[in-house]
Design an enzyme around this catalytic site. Structure first.
Site: not given
Length: 412
Positions: A106, A209
């Site tokens: 991430s 996300h």
């Protein structure tokens, strides 16, 4: 403090991976022992000035709820990871012949991109700051969050997420999928969890996300137009699909799109396995990714670098698993590399032929996929490094090009 932190790669018996964790890895006070090092302290104050946020304060004195704030957590994590790696390799050139592959989970992918010199440390800090702000704003629009689903049958877990209109924001491997969506949707999942699974809410402030982050993509796309890039100096893996990305502009584009798409750490771990990684070292605040690797990458030795008193042991770990790089022996802008493991078939381009930017070089075929390989920058073919039918590894050089000059490209 523009500095290359990681570089190099190798296909020998020992392969070292350096990985950077994502949001949720931060804990109150985790930076405190690092600030005893005057060099580290000076660098954290410099990055604080760049980011416009007091990183030393947030990393030493702020409580868990404060550093849970996305706008704080993201620049804090990127700074900690970059400086941890720079402390591990005081001379950046020392890393050139040691690190076989780099990746970040991430927001940690920004750390990794800076480490392999796609962007500078200063660019990484500004990008992380704006990413955190944009994602915080998107999160504020709809109360949302994320919950780790541990264990259970994969198909049952995905079916439960679909039933409650949740997204699998992270697929981490080792029996861990992270569900993301509105708080109401997460509460419905908690009331009816998948069989055999445990649920653990994560210390994040939104449904990262996922489609909920689309406004952040628009903001980051505008910022990205002003960022200059270089091609990675080692294999850099993408969260999107676990593939090696060797074009700096594509790395940046993926960093932008990443915020609204699932992070496939399971595929990154699979690529590291395909590469024969023998040692995986996680930069601060470490622990999350080494824990996943222990479950999903059996036989791989791990090292979680948490405090500076581990540095001697960490450097010994690097010496054990790091090897000299054949990729570093050639300028990376003259190479086209394989994005994944598979079998190579060329496009019939001979030595001496000129390729334009985006022209087809060949195709890599695996059991899972088939992917065309193109010349990111164009140039004249001066040497093929593989033949049709050869098995290739992720990041393996396929062909060497002599780059076109601007005048050649425009026909002057």
């Amino acid at each position: 403090m523009s500095a290359t932190i990681w570089a190099g790669s190798h296909d020998a018996r020992e392969v070292l991976a350096i990985v950077a964790p994502g949001q949720g890895a931060q804990t109150p006070g985790f930076l405190a022992p690092w600030l005893d090092d005057p060099a580290f302290e000076a660098r954290i104050h410099w990055l604080s000035a760049v980011a416009g946020i007091d990183l030393a304060h947030y990393g030493t004195q702020a409580d868990a709820e404060t550093i849970r704030d996305t706008a704080v957590a993201q620049p804090l994590l990127v700074a900690a990871g970059m400086l941890g790696a720079l402390t591990l390799f005081p001379q950046p050139a020392d890393a050139f012949g040691r690190v076989g592959v780099a990746a970040g989970h991430s927001v940690g992918e920004i750390t990794a991109a800076a480490g392999v010199r796609v962007i500078t440390a200063e660019q990484a800090m500004v990008f992380a700051r704006e990413r955190g702000r944009a994602m915080a704003e998107a999160s504020a629009a709809t109360p949302s969050g994320m919950t780790a689903v541990l264990g259970g049958d994969r198909d049952d877990v995905l079916a439960a997420l679909e039933k409650h209109h949740l997204d699998p924001a992270h697929v981490n491997g080792g029996g861990q999928i992270v569900a993301a969506g509105t708080l109401d949707q997460l509460e419905a999942l908690a009331a009816e969890p998948p069989a055999g699974a445990r649920l653990r809410p994560l210390s994040v402030a939104g449904a990262f996300h996922t489609r909920h982050m689309a406004p952040a993509v628009d903001i980051l796309s505008r910022h990205a137009r002003a960022i200059s890039t270089h091609d990675p100096r080692t294999r850099l893996l993408s969260n999107r699909d676990g593939r090696v990305v060797h074009d700096g502009r594509e790395v940046l584009a993926r960093l932008v799109g990443q915020v609204a798409n699932p992070a496939r750490w399971d595929l990154c771990q699979q690529t590291m396995t395909d590469l024969g990684v023998t040692g995986l070292l996680e930069v601060p605040p470490a622990g999350t990714l080494t824990g996943l690797a222990k479950r999903a990458m059996p036989g791989v030795e791990t090292f979680a670098l948490k405090t500076p008193d581990q540095l001697d042991d960490a450097r010994a770990f690097v010496e054990t698993h790091g090897q000299a790089s054949h990729l570093n022996a050639h300028p990376t802008w003259r190479l086209v590399v394989a994005p994944m493991k598979g079998t190579f078939t060329g496009a019939g381009v001979g030595v001496g032929a000129r390729l334009g930017a985006g022209d087809l070089v060949g195709t890599v075929n695996s059991l899972r996929d088939s992917l065309d390989v193109t010349a990111a920058h164009g140039g004249t073919v001066i040497e093929w490094l593989v033949e049709d039918g050869d098995p290739v590894a992720p990041g393996q050089p396929l062909v060497r090009l002599h780059p076109e000059s601007h005048q050649e490209a425009v026909g002057a």
